[in-house]
Design a protein around this motif. Structure first.
Motif, PDB file in Angstrom:
ATOM      1  N   GLU A   1       0.823  -1.205   0.000  1.00 50.24           N
ATOM      2  CA  GLU A   1       0.000   0.000   0.000  1.00 50.24           C
ATOM      3  C   GLU A   1       0.861   1.260   0.000  1.00 50.24           C
ATOM      4  N   LEU A   2       2.020   1.210   0.657  1.00 43.59           N
ATOM      5  CA  LEU A   2       2.920   2.358   0.688  1.00 43.59           C
ATOM      6  C   LEU A   2       3.857   2.397  -0.519  1.00 43.59           C
ATOM      7  N   GLY A   3       3.692   1.446  -1.410  1.00 46.16           N
ATOM      8  CA  GLY A   3       4.535   1.439  -2.606  1.00 46.16           C
ATOM      9  C   GLY A   3       5.887   0.807  -2.403  1.00 46.16           C
ATOM     10  N   LEU A   4       6.144   0.197  -1.247  1.00 46.39           N
ATOM     11  CA  LEU A   4       7.447  -0.424  -1.010  1.00 46.39           C
ATOM     12  C   LEU A   4       7.559  -1.720  -1.800  1.00 46.39           C
ATOM     13  N   ALA A   5       8.660  -1.870  -2.474  1.00 43.64           N
ATOM     14  CA  ALA A   5       8.891  -3.059  -3.287  1.00 43.64           C
ATOM     15  C   ALA A   5      10.388  -3.238  -3.481  1.00 43.64           C
ATOM     16  N   PRO A   6      10.837  -4.475  -3.710  1.00 43.52           N
ATOM     17  CA  PRO A   6      12.265  -4.699  -3.962  1.00 43.52           C
ATOM     18  C   PRO A   6      12.692  -4.089  -5.294  1.00 43.52           C
ATOM     19  N   VAL A   7      13.888  -3.542  -5.327  1.00 41.82           N
ATOM     20  CA  VAL A   7      14.478  -3.065  -6.577  1.00 41.82           C
ATOM     21  C   VAL A   7      15.882  -3.659  -6.662  1.00 41.82           C
ATOM     22  N   ARG A   8      16.181  -4.215  -7.815  1.00 35.46           N
ATOM     23  CA  ARG A   8      17.487  -4.850  -8.034  1.00 35.46           C
ATOM     24  C   ARG A   8      18.105  -4.235  -9.281  1.00 35.46           C
ATOM     25  N   LEU A   9      19.217  -3.527  -9.099  1.00 31.35           N
ATOM     26  CA  LEU A   9      19.871  -2.820 -10.197  1.00 31.35           C
ATOM     27  C   LEU A   9      21.233  -3.450 -10.462  1.00 31.35           C
ATOM     28  N   ALA A  10      21.270  -4.347 -11.416  1.00 28.91           N
ATOM     29  CA  ALA A  10      22.536  -4.992 -11.745  1.00 28.91           C
ATOM     30  C   ALA A  10      23.542  -3.974 -12.267  1.00 28.91           C
TER      31      ALA A  10
ATOM     32  N   ARG B   1       8.162   4.564   7.963  1.00 30.87           N
ATOM     33  CA  ARG B   1       8.121   3.120   7.780  1.00 30.87           C
ATOM     34  C   ARG B   1       9.130   2.631   6.744  1.00 30.87           C
ATOM     35  N   ALA B   2       9.388   3.464   5.727  1.00 32.61           N
ATOM     36  CA  ALA B   2      10.246   3.006   4.626  1.00 32.61           C
ATOM     37  C   ALA B   2      11.721   3.036   4.977  1.00 32.61           C
ATOM     38  N   LEU B   3      12.166   4.058   5.685  1.00 31.59           N
ATOM     39  CA  LEU B   3      13.602   4.243   5.893  1.00 31.59           C
ATOM     40  C   LEU B   3      14.273   3.061   6.601  1.00 31.59           C
ATOM     41  N   PRO B   4      13.692   2.504   7.673  1.00 31.61           N
ATOM     42  CA  PRO B   4      14.354   1.336   8.276  1.00 31.61           C
ATOM     43  C   PRO B   4      14.470   0.167   7.305  1.00 31.61           C
ATOM     44  N   GLU B   5      13.440  -0.041   6.475  1.00 31.20           N
ATOM     45  CA  GLU B   5      13.497  -1.123   5.496  1.00 31.20           C
ATOM     46  C   GLU B   5      14.553  -0.853   4.436  1.00 31.20           C
ATOM     47  N   MET B   6      14.660   0.395   3.993  1.00 29.67           N
ATOM     48  CA  MET B   6      15.645   0.740   2.978  1.00 29.67           C
ATOM     49  C   MET B   6      17.057   0.473   3.485  1.00 29.67           C
ATOM     50  N   GLU B   7      17.322   0.929   4.698  1.00 33.87           N
ATOM     51  CA  GLU B   7      18.673   0.742   5.244  1.00 33.87           C
ATOM     52  C   GLU B   7      18.965  -0.730   5.500  1.00 33.87           C
ATOM     53  N   ARG B   8      17.967  -1.458   6.009  1.00 35.42           N
ATOM     54  CA  ARG B   8      18.177  -2.874   6.331  1.00 35.42           C
ATOM     55  C   ARG B   8      18.451  -3.704   5.090  1.00 35.42           C
TER      56      ARG B   8
ATOM     57  N   ALA C   1      24.011  -0.982 -11.318  1.00 37.17           N
ATOM     58  CA  ALA C   1      24.601  -0.228 -10.210  1.00 37.17           C
ATOM     59  C   ALA C   1      25.150  -1.139  -9.126  1.00 37.17           C
ATOM     60  N   GLY C   2      24.925  -2.436  -9.260  1.00 33.08           N
ATOM     61  CA  GLY C   2      25.467  -3.387  -8.296  1.00 33.08           C
ATOM     62  C   GLY C   2      24.846  -3.300  -6.921  1.00 33.08           C
ATOM     63  N   LEU C   3      23.539  -2.963  -6.827  1.00 35.94           N
ATOM     64  CA  LEU C   3      22.907  -2.904  -5.515  1.00 35.94           C
ATOM     65  C   LEU C   3      21.445  -3.312  -5.605  1.00 35.94           C
ATOM     66  N   SER C   4      20.907  -3.706  -4.455  1.00 39.65           N
ATOM     67  CA  SER C   4      19.484  -4.016  -4.337  1.00 39.65           C
ATOM     68  C   SER C   4      18.997  -3.513  -2.984  1.00 39.65           C
ATOM     69  N   MET C   5      17.694  -3.248  -2.900  1.00 36.60           N
ATOM     70  CA  MET C   5      17.096  -2.781  -1.655  1.00 36.60           C
ATOM     71  C   MET C   5      15.583  -2.745  -1.819  1.00 36.60           C
ATOM     72  N   THR C   6      14.898  -2.575  -0.702  1.00 30.18           N
ATOM     73  CA  THR C   6      13.462  -2.298  -0.724  1.00 30.18           C
ATOM     74  C   THR C   6      13.287  -0.793  -0.671  1.00 30.18           C
ATOM     75  N   ALA C   7      12.486  -0.252  -1.603  1.00 29.44           N
ATOM     76  CA  ALA C   7      12.322   1.193  -1.710  1.00 29.44           C
ATOM     77  C   ALA C   7      10.892   1.506  -2.145  1.00 29.44           C
ATOM     78  N   PRO C   8      10.444   2.765  -1.991  1.00 31.65           N
ATOM     79  CA  PRO C   8       9.072   3.138  -2.356  1.00 31.65           C
ATOM     80  C   PRO C   8       8.897   3.250  -3.869  1.00 31.65           C
ATOM     81  N   MET C   9       9.056   2.139  -4.576  1.00 29.01           N
ATOM     82  CA  MET C   9       9.037   2.161  -6.029  1.00 29.01           C
ATOM     83  C   MET C   9       7.648   2.457  -6.591  1.00 29.01           C
ATOM     84  N   GLY C  10       6.609   2.289  -5.775  1.00 22.34           N
ATOM     85  CA  GLY C  10       5.273   2.636  -6.220  1.00 22.34           C
ATOM     86  C   GLY C  10       5.026   4.131  -6.280  1.00 22.34           C
ATOM     87  N   LEU C  11       5.937   4.933  -5.690  1.00 22.54           N
ATOM     88  CA  LEU C  11       5.748   6.378  -5.633  1.00 22.54           C
ATOM     89  C   LEU C  11       6.757   7.141  -6.482  1.00 22.54           C
TER      90      LEU C  11
END
Length: 583
Positions: free
Chosen positions: A225-234, A346-353, A236-246
């Motif tokens: 609902e908050l738009g949080l979803a995994p993003v994997r960028l080969a 809510r998003a920032l702890p998930e992004m950092e983790r 850039a060599g990184l992945s994380m959960t971010a507000p990709m819906g927004l």
């Protein structure tokens, strides 16, 4: 020998009449009717392997897959849930909770129960029997809830990561506030009890398998609902959960991957990826604080391996985080309007983790466009601009600076080199004294000249004529024309020198590299237009008086030996600093 044979026969009997205590199963359904249970187990047997039927306590009949070891059971549960082949509230259970086996036929009869079907099936039962091999969609789970002991037993099969996931879910909904460590102490138990109270189930402080599945499903739905979803960028060599819906992808311009707001969300995101070391990380920390998207107010913290910047303004907040791992600097800049404050919380702890390196960082020239370069931009992000900038110079080893009072008049903030905060310690006429909030270590400090020098002697001025565009201080050269102002002012000297507005406040040096004065901002004299090469400066003796009143003891020098031009340049640029005024 007889004892050994008897033991072997006992083990075989236990296997044929019930589940083994050390085995683990995936429980998928349970029914109070043996007829229904047999129909369902035959249906599952047509599409899944390892299907079993067991008697349960209270006269119920369970359907389970197995046996497996604990890891195999969890993997099977996850895979079949994902594929939609079993109900979402299926769960892992130890085999010792089961009684006698009723399926497969012949594996062991249910003891002490009476079938609830007639010997001769009616037409409906016969039709069901004729279609026993047909695939029937799984029915909803109707099994009674686990007891507290059973819940503890199934909980003990969880891995540490799975336990941490439950703590994160409880934290997300505000039930848990302690460390995410996978250790279930009083804080975790209290948070579980609070969740159970909120959801109207029996409060035990131990979540059952079904309740754990419900909590994790609620967690996933809330993130979606908050738009949080995994993003994997080969790339850039990184992945994380971010507000990709927004946000939506914009472009890559190393070291950033830029995302713009989606559907007027107001949220902006830039992911950071670059190769480097601790020095690179420290440089990035300084640069990012000059960006317009990062408000100057807010907390800052930096260690050898990471940093965090919080920027707070009336219309926007920004959080910056970056860390260094094995030569890869990675992080993010998340900026949001006040309406999206809940998202950030809510998003920032998930992004950092979830921020993880998965490959090679962005190349330093990724996305580089030569024609789009600008002094006011850093890799596509606009640099924050001051109201005005001019010059000043260091007068002691703690970083105290002399500058023109006009430069710092009416400023909300004053900085040195656009990054070091200072306070205005004193203002006396055209002179202002600045003290840094954190101690600095200047390369050079001013040594005041005891006298003005001879007329027509050469002088030079250190300054930033273009407001810092050139990056470093430059020297302008001229001559001393008079030891008084045009109106006879004794604290001024007149120079023949072409200067710009950004040079104001800079040091006027004699041939020996001593500071003979401070350049004043404006060479104009009322309504009279003066030649372009006329400039004025406050004498060193006046500067010494202002500094003494502010509690600063400047150095003086009697050495009058001329310096080589290159040595004079080094001294002048080392003491001259950019002074900026901000709203």
């Amino acid at each position: 020998m007889r004892a050994i044979l008897a033991t072997a026969l006992m083990v075989m009997a236990l296997w044929t009449t019930g589940a083994r205590a050390q085995d683990v199963y995936v429980q998928i359904e349970a029914h109070p009717s043996l007829t229904v249970a047999q129909e369902r187990v035959r249906a599952y047997g047509g599409i899944l392997p390892n299907v079993n039927g067991f008697g349960l306590r209270g006269g119920w009949y369970g359907i389970a897959l197995g046996p497996y070891d604990a890891a195999g059971a969890r993997a099977t549960l996850s895979r079949l849930r994902r594929d939609g082949l079993i109900p979402r509230d299926s769960y892992v259970v130890e085999g010792e909770t089961y009684r006698d086996r009723y399926w497969p036929v012949g594996a062991g009869a249910v003891v002490g129960t009476t079938p609830d079907v007639p010997e001769e099936p009616d037409t409906e039962d016969r039709a069901a029997s004729d279609n026993a091999d047909a695939i029937v969609p799984p029915a909803p789970l109707v099994e009674p809830e686990e007891t507290r002991r059973e819940a503890q037993r199934s909980e003990s099969l969880l891995t540490r990561d799975e336990k941490m996931d439950l703590q994160r879910a409880l934290q997300w909904f505000g039930f848990y506030t302690a460390a995410i460590d996978g250790s279930y102490g009083r804080g975790t138990r209290n948070s579980m009890a609070a969740w159970q109270t909120e959801n109207g189930v029996e409060v035990t402080g131990v979540l059952t398998t079904r309740q754990r599945a419900t909590l994790l499903e609620q967690y996933a739905e809330a993130q979606s609902e908050l738009g949080l979803a995994p993003v994997r960028l080969a790339s850039a060599g990184l992945s994380m959960t971010a507000p990709m819906g927004l946000v939506s992808f914009d472009r890559i311009e190393a070291p950033f991957v830029h995302y713009l707001p989606r559907d007027d969300s107001g949220v902006r995101l830039s992911l950071i990826s670059q190769p480097g070391d601790r020095a690179t990380l420290a440089g990035l920390y300084e640069i990012l604080q000059t960006l317009d998207i990062v408000p100057p107010e807010g907390e800052r913290s930096k260690s050898r391996e990471s940093f965090r910047i919080s920027g707070l303004a009336a219309d926007r907040a920004t959080q910056v985080f970056a860390k260094l791992e094995d030569g890869h600097i990675m992080g993010y800049i998340l900026s949001w309007p006040p309406a999206q404050g809940d998202l950030a919380t809510r998003a920032l702890p998930e992004m950092e983790r979830t921020l993880t390196s998965i490959g090679t960082p962005l190349a330093v020239d990724a996305g580089f466009e030569a024609s789009e370069q600008s002094f006011d931009m850093v890799s596509g992000l606009e640099v924050r601009r001051p109201l005005r900038s001019a010059s000043g110079f260091f007068v002691d080893g703690q970083g105290t600076v002399v500058t023109a009072s006009d430069t710092v008049a009416g400023c909300e903030r004053v900085t040195l080199d656009r990054m070091h905060e200072v306070e205005i310690a004193a203002v006396d006429g055209p002179v202002a004294i600045l003290r840094p909030l954190a101690r600095l270590a200047p390369v050079e400090i001013a040594r005041l000249a005891p006298e003005e020098g001879r007329l027509r002697s050469p002088v030079s001025v250190g300054g930033f004529p273009y407001g810092g565009v050139l990056g470093a201080a430059t020297l302008s050269f001229g001559t001393l024309e008079d030891v008084r102002g045009l109106d006879g002012a004794e604290d001024r000297v007149r120079l023949s020198l072409v200067a710009r507005d950004g040079d104001a406040g800079g040091p006027v040096l004699d041939g020996a590299g001593r500071v003979a004065g401070m350049l004043l901002p404006d060479a104009g004299d009322g309504d009279r237009a003066l030649p372009g090469d006329v400039a004025f400066a406050v004498k060193a003796r006046r500067l010494a008086d202002v500094l003494a009143a502010a509690g600063v003891a400047p150095e003086t020098s009697d050495l009058s030996t001329p310096l080589a031009p290159e040595d004079l340049t080094v001294r002048a640029t080392g003491m001259t600093v950019l002074v900026s005024c901000w709203e």
